[in-house]
Each structure stands twice: as structure tokens, then as C-alpha cells.
Design a protein around this motif. Structure first.
Motif, mmCIF file in Angstrom:
data_model
loop_
_atom_site.group_PDB
_atom_site.id
_atom_site.type_symbol
_atom_site.label_atom_id
_atom_site.label_comp_id
_atom_site.label_asym_id
_atom_site.label_seq_id
_atom_site.Cartn_x
_atom_site.Cartn_y
_atom_site.Cartn_z
ATOM 1 N N ASP A 101 0.817 -1.081 0.109
ATOM 2 C CA ASP A 101 0.162 -0.190 0.047
ATOM 3 C C ASP A 101 0.780 1.509 -0.103
ATOM 4 O OD1 ASP A 101 -2.460 -1.368 -0.115
ATOM 5 O OD2 ASP A 101 -2.732 -1.057 2.055
ATOM 6 N N HIS A 102 2.436 1.326 0.268
ATOM 7 C CA HIS A 102 2.694 2.703 -0.345
ATOM 8 C C HIS A 102 2.825 3.584 -1.409
ATOM 9 C CE1 HIS A 102 6.439 4.908 1.536
ATOM 10 N NE2 HIS A 102 6.604 5.016 -0.152
ATOM 11 N N VAL A 103 2.309 2.650 -2.133
ATOM 12 C CA VAL A 103 2.480 3.476 -3.593
ATOM 13 C C VAL A 103 1.173 4.241 -3.708
ATOM 14 C CG1 VAL A 103 2.562 3.579 -5.676
ATOM 15 C CG2 VAL A 103 4.409 3.297 -4.917
ATOM 16 N N LEU A 104 -0.201 3.282 -3.068
ATOM 17 C CA LEU A 104 -1.395 3.498 -3.488
ATOM 18 C C LEU A 104 -1.681 4.798 -1.991
ATOM 19 C CD1 LEU A 104 -4.262 3.908 -3.893
ATOM 20 C CD2 LEU A 104 -4.304 1.364 -2.374
ATOM 21 N N ALA A 105 -0.681 4.553 -0.961
ATOM 22 C CA ALA A 105 -1.198 5.477 0.496
ATOM 23 C C ALA A 105 -0.254 7.015 -0.514
ATOM 24 C CB ALA A 105 0.148 5.255 1.506
ATOM 25 N N GLU A 106 1.285 7.333 -1.020
ATOM 26 C CA GLU A 106 1.334 8.419 -1.579
ATOM 27 C C GLU A 106 -0.182 9.022 -1.873
ATOM 28 O OE1 GLU A 106 5.411 7.647 -3.693
ATOM 29 O OE2 GLU A 106 6.056 7.335 -1.533
ATOM 30 N N ALA A 107 -0.462 7.924 -2.694
ATOM 31 C CA ALA A 107 -1.328 8.144 -3.950
ATOM 32 C C ALA A 107 -2.277 8.791 -3.221
ATOM 33 C CB ALA A 107 -1.923 7.641 -4.794
ATOM 34 N N LEU A 108 -2.980 8.675 -2.024
ATOM 35 C CA LEU A 108 -3.824 9.229 -1.546
ATOM 36 C C LEU A 108 -3.499 10.522 -0.597
ATOM 37 C CD1 LEU A 108 -5.020 5.927 -0.140
ATOM 38 C CD2 LEU A 108 -6.923 7.258 -2.233
ATOM 39 N N THR A 109 -2.119 10.437 -0.408
ATOM 40 C CA THR A 109 -2.472 11.612 0.245
ATOM 41 C C THR A 109 -1.815 13.227 -0.305
ATOM 42 O OG1 THR A 109 -0.226 10.126 1.743
ATOM 43 C CG2 THR A 109 0.066 12.587 2.292
ATOM 44 N N ARG A 110 -1.294 12.728 -1.591
ATOM 45 C CA ARG A 110 -1.189 14.026 -2.273
ATOM 46 C C ARG A 110 -2.378 14.112 -2.817
ATOM 47 N NH1 ARG A 110 2.210 10.856 -5.061
ATOM 48 N NH2 ARG A 110 1.139 10.344 -6.643
ATOM 49 N N ASN A 111 -3.588 13.335 -3.730
ATOM 50 C CA ASN A 111 -4.170 13.675 -3.960
ATOM 51 C C ASN A 111 -5.959 13.661 -3.120
ATOM 52 O OD1 ASN A 111 -3.379 13.418 -6.759
ATOM 53 N ND2 ASN A 111 -3.233 11.914 -6.517
ATOM 54 N N LEU A 112 -6.285 12.894 -3.077
ATOM 55 C CA LEU A 112 -7.578 12.307 -1.945
ATOM 56 C C LEU A 112 -6.994 13.853 -0.883
ATOM 57 C CD1 LEU A 112 -10.290 11.652 -1.379
ATOM 58 C CD2 LEU A 112 -9.429 9.665 -0.286
ATOM 59 N N TYR A 113 -6.041 13.565 0.240
ATOM 60 C CA TYR A 113 -5.965 14.243 1.112
ATOM 61 C C TYR A 113 -5.353 15.633 0.617
ATOM 62 C CZ TYR A 113 -6.965 10.775 4.019
ATOM 63 O OH TYR A 113 -8.190 9.496 4.698
ATOM 64 N N GLY A 114 -4.524 16.009 0.077
ATOM 65 C CA GLY A 114 -4.054 17.207 -0.726
ATOM 66 C C GLY A 114 -2.808 18.221 0.173
ATOM 67 N N THR A 115 -3.406 19.369 0.878
ATOM 68 C CA THR A 115 -2.828 19.933 1.242
ATOM 69 C C THR A 115 -3.216 19.441 3.134
ATOM 70 O OG1 THR A 115 -4.694 22.069 1.470
ATOM 71 C CG2 THR A 115 -2.587 21.936 0.292
#
Length: 182
Positions: free
Chosen positions: A126-140
Motif C-alpha cells: 500500500d505504500h504507492v497507494l498511500a502516497e497517491a491518496l496523501t497527495r490527491n485525496l488529502y491534498g494540503t
């Protein structure tokens, strides 16, 4: 807002299915648990990203079907989603010149997220997915660790659930999302 979009559709079976799918996507994306329990920002951006996340999952499932009907339905779903975004921007008072620019930015964001989420779901952990979610879904905002992990697991499990649903059901406009993580 969505009812106006429905009236613009001509009534073809797949267009009706696209409306049904989009309603289910929006309903799922609006589940309060994502915002309260899992820390997704309750903002225009956060809500947009929850719709994108669920649209991505459904379109990914349609793409896996490999049929022309699924490809057409996916395109209609995409078109409907961005017609809704256009209408939403107009309703909140964005002027005509600003709407097209913002919708273009939103479409670019959508495609970027699709690429990131695809890579995340294809990765072994889930590392790659977690990075994508952090960057996109959670934004700033800083995602809560438990919320981030729960949403990543939810995405994987929902992707698996959608993969098990029959093509006929999805092509008819019915998807069965998992409930938001507890």
C-alpha cells in the motif's frame, strides 16, 4: 442539479446506466464517514476527490470488461461527471470564462489521479497507494495515519468487490460499493 443533467441525456440504455452509476458514485462519495472518521477534507476539493476516487474504481471495472458497451458506458460516465462539475461551478457563481478553465484543470487532475491510483492498486503493497491518496485525496491536509490506511484498504477491497460483480449488472447501472471503513 443532477436532474437537469438527466434531462439532457437522450434516453439510450447506456446513458440511463451512466446516470444510475453516477448517482451511486456521488452517494457513496458523500458518505460522512470518509470526512469525519477518516479525515478526508470536507471541502469542494475533498468532495471532488471522493467522486474521482469512486469514478475511477467504476471506470477501472468497466475497462476490465473489455467490451465495447463497457467502453461506451465509461465514456458516458466521464462525460456526465464533467457536465455535473461544469454545472456545479456555474451554480456557485463561477463566470462562463472561468468555468471552462476550471473544468479543464479538473479533467487534468482526474487523469493524474487515475494514473496515480492505477499505479497504487497495481503495486504489491500500500505504500504507492498511500502516497497517491496523501497527495490527491488529502491534498494540503495531513491525513490521519489510521484514516489513510483505512481508505487505502477500502479502495483495494472495493476494487476486488467490483471485479466480482457481473458485467450485466454494471452495464445496467448497478454497482455494489462496500460501506465506508469502520
Amino acid at each position: 442539479m443532477l436532474n437537469r443533467l438527466i434531462s439532457y441525456l437522450s434516453g439510450k440504455q447506456n446513458e440511463t446506466a451512466a446516470v444510475m452509476l453516477y448517482r451511486q458514485i456521488v452517494a457513496q462519495a458523500r458518505q460522512p464517514a470518509f470526512y469525519g472518521r477518516h479525515g478526508v477534507p470536507d471541502s469542494l476539493d475533498g468532495r471532488f476527490d471522493m467522486i474521482v476516487l469512486h469514478s475511477f474504481l467504476v471506470m477501472r471495472r468497466l475497462r476490465r470488461s473489455g467490451t465495447e458497451a463497457a467502453k461506451e458506458l465509461s465514456q458516458q460516465l466521464f462525460d456526465l461527471q464533467f457536465a455535473d462539475m461544469d454545472n456545479s461551478l456555474r451554480e456557485i457563481g463561477v463566470g462562463d470564462l472561468g468555468v471552462s478553465k476550471r473544468v479543464k484543470v479538473m479533467a487534468q487532475a482526474f487523469f493524474g489521479r487515475v494514473e496515480a491510483y492505477e499505479a497504487g492498486l497495481n503495486a504489491e503493497d500500500d505504500h504507492v497507494l498511500a502516497e497517491a491518496l496523501t497527495r490527491n485525496l488529502y491534498g494540503t491536509s495531513q491525513p490521519p495515519a489510521a484514516g489513510l490506511a483505512a481508505v487505502a484498504t477500502y479502495m483495494r477491497m472495493t476494487d476486488q468487490r467490483l471485479a466480482q460483480q457481473p458485467d450485466d449488472s454494471i452495464l445496467a447501472g448497478n454497482v455494489d460499493f462496500l460501506p465506508p471503513p469502520a
